[in-house]
Design an enzyme around this catalytic site. Structure first.
Site, PDB file in Angstrom:
ATOM      1  N   GLU A 125       0.694   0.511   7.080  1.00  0.00           N
ATOM      2  CA  GLU A 125       1.580  -0.561   6.659  1.00  0.00           C
ATOM      3  C   GLU A 125       1.059  -1.136   5.353  1.00  0.00           C
ATOM      4  O   GLU A 125      -0.151  -1.161   5.111  1.00  0.00           O
ATOM      5  CB  GLU A 125       1.637  -1.676   7.709  1.00  0.00           C
ATOM      6  CG  GLU A 125       2.235  -1.262   9.042  1.00  0.00           C
ATOM      7  CD  GLU A 125       3.737  -1.068   8.979  1.00  0.00           C
ATOM      8  OE1 GLU A 125       4.364  -1.638   8.050  1.00  0.00           O
ATOM      9  OE2 GLU A 125       4.274  -0.353   9.836  1.00  0.00           O
TER      10      GLU A 125
ATOM     11  N   GLY B  53      -1.887  -2.835  -1.142  1.00  0.00           N
ATOM     12  CA  GLY B  53      -2.860  -1.854  -1.603  1.00  0.00           C
ATOM     13  C   GLY B  53      -4.226  -1.994  -0.956  1.00  0.00           C
ATOM     14  O   GLY B  53      -5.222  -1.489  -1.480  1.00  0.00           O
ATOM     15  N   ARG B  54      -4.278  -2.670   0.175  1.00  0.00           N
ATOM     16  CA  ARG B  54      -5.528  -2.863   0.927  1.00  0.00           C
ATOM     17  C   ARG B  54      -6.549  -3.735   0.181  1.00  0.00           C
ATOM     18  O   ARG B  54      -7.729  -3.748   0.512  1.00  0.00           O
ATOM     19  CB  ARG B  54      -6.186  -1.506   1.294  1.00  0.00           C
ATOM     20  CG  ARG B  54      -5.355  -0.633   2.228  1.00  0.00           C
ATOM     21  CD  ARG B  54      -5.137  -1.321   3.567  1.00  0.00           C
ATOM     22  NE  ARG B  54      -4.516  -0.469   4.563  1.00  0.00           N
ATOM     23  CZ  ARG B  54      -3.196  -0.399   4.783  1.00  0.00           C
ATOM     24  NH1 ARG B  54      -2.369  -1.125   4.049  1.00  0.00           N
ATOM     25  NH2 ARG B  54      -2.717   0.386   5.712  1.00  0.00           N
ATOM     26  N   ILE B  55      -6.096  -4.466  -0.839  1.00  0.00           N
ATOM     27  CA  ILE B  55      -6.998  -5.395  -1.523  1.00  0.00           C
ATOM     28  C   ILE B  55      -6.847  -6.750  -0.822  1.00  0.00           C
ATOM     29  O   ILE B  55      -6.262  -7.697  -1.341  1.00  0.00           O
ATOM     30  CB  ILE B  55      -6.679  -5.482  -3.032  1.00  0.00           C
ATOM     31  CG1 ILE B  55      -6.633  -4.082  -3.643  1.00  0.00           C
ATOM     32  CG2 ILE B  55      -7.744  -6.326  -3.745  1.00  0.00           C
ATOM     33  CD1 ILE B  55      -6.234  -4.066  -5.109  1.00  0.00           C
TER      34      ILE B  55
END
Length: 213
Positions: A8, A191-193
């Site tokens: 996700e 973006g998983r940041i």
């Protein structure tokens, strides 16, 4: 089923250090209220991880039932695996996950029993069936041959403690206080940041800091 393709992208918000309350307990209460207001099922559900004296870890979900004097309170059977772990090693970790809000809170800290008074006071607020259930599961985590063993015990206890009479709090059941030393608020980001804001208790004060995702 290709688990590697399940993912996700988190887009629902972010955390600014400047917006975080200096008191982590007030911040926790705010996020709990956000989860409740969002209509999430059991927003007070939390994963409790404990380990025994040999470092063997186990986890389970329990319900947060109060925040009192900087302690998070939950209640359980003192014969359970978690209780045995806490007796051997009074350190634990707790995790709240609110997937629909793309949020979680991770904590580390110490655990000790509440007073008997606190346990009995909370027990009185439980529904009748839950009070009987506490008695039924006296030997929690022990192996039993059939479910009918529990059903027969349930019936016997309902006869012993009728619904129109007070059900006493078992001496093998009660509360625990979890006192965190580290509390991390996590918000998923694109973006998983991700945003990770940690409160660390040191020298009798909370230090607020941002962590790398």
């Amino acid at each position: 089923m290709n688990l590697a393709d399940l993912r996700e992208n988190y887009l629902k918000g972010g955390i600014r250090l400047a917006d975080m309350h200096p008191d982590p307990y007030l911040q926790l209460e705010e996020w709990l209220k956000n989860a409740q207001d969002a209509g999430l099922l059991e927003p007070n559900a939390m994963t409790l991880s404990t380990s025994d004296s040999k470092g063997r870890v186990s986890s389970r979900t329990v319900l947060l039932k109060g925040i009192e004097e900087n302690d998070l309170q939950f209640f359980t059977n003192y014969h359970s695996r978690k209780a045995r772990d806490i007796t051997q090693n009074p350190y634990a970790a707790i995790n709240f996950l609110w997937k629909d809000l793309e949020r979680q809170i991770c904590m580390r800290g110490t655990v000790q029993r509440t007073s008997r008074e606190v346990s009995e006071r909370y027990f009185k607020t439980r529904p009748y069936a839950s009070k009987i259930g506490a008695w039924v599961s006296e030997r929690q985590s022990d192996k039993i041959p059939l479910r009918s063993v529990l059903e027969k015990r349930d019936q016997a206890l309902r006869e012993r403690f009728p619904e129109d009479r007070d059900v006493p709090c078992p001496d093998f059941w009660g509360g625990y206080n979890f006192r965190p030393s580290h509390i991390e608020f996590w918000q998923g980001r694109e973006g998983r940041i991700h945003d990770r804001i940690r409160y660390r208790h040191e020298s009798n004060q909370w230090i607020l800091e941002r962590l790398s995702p």
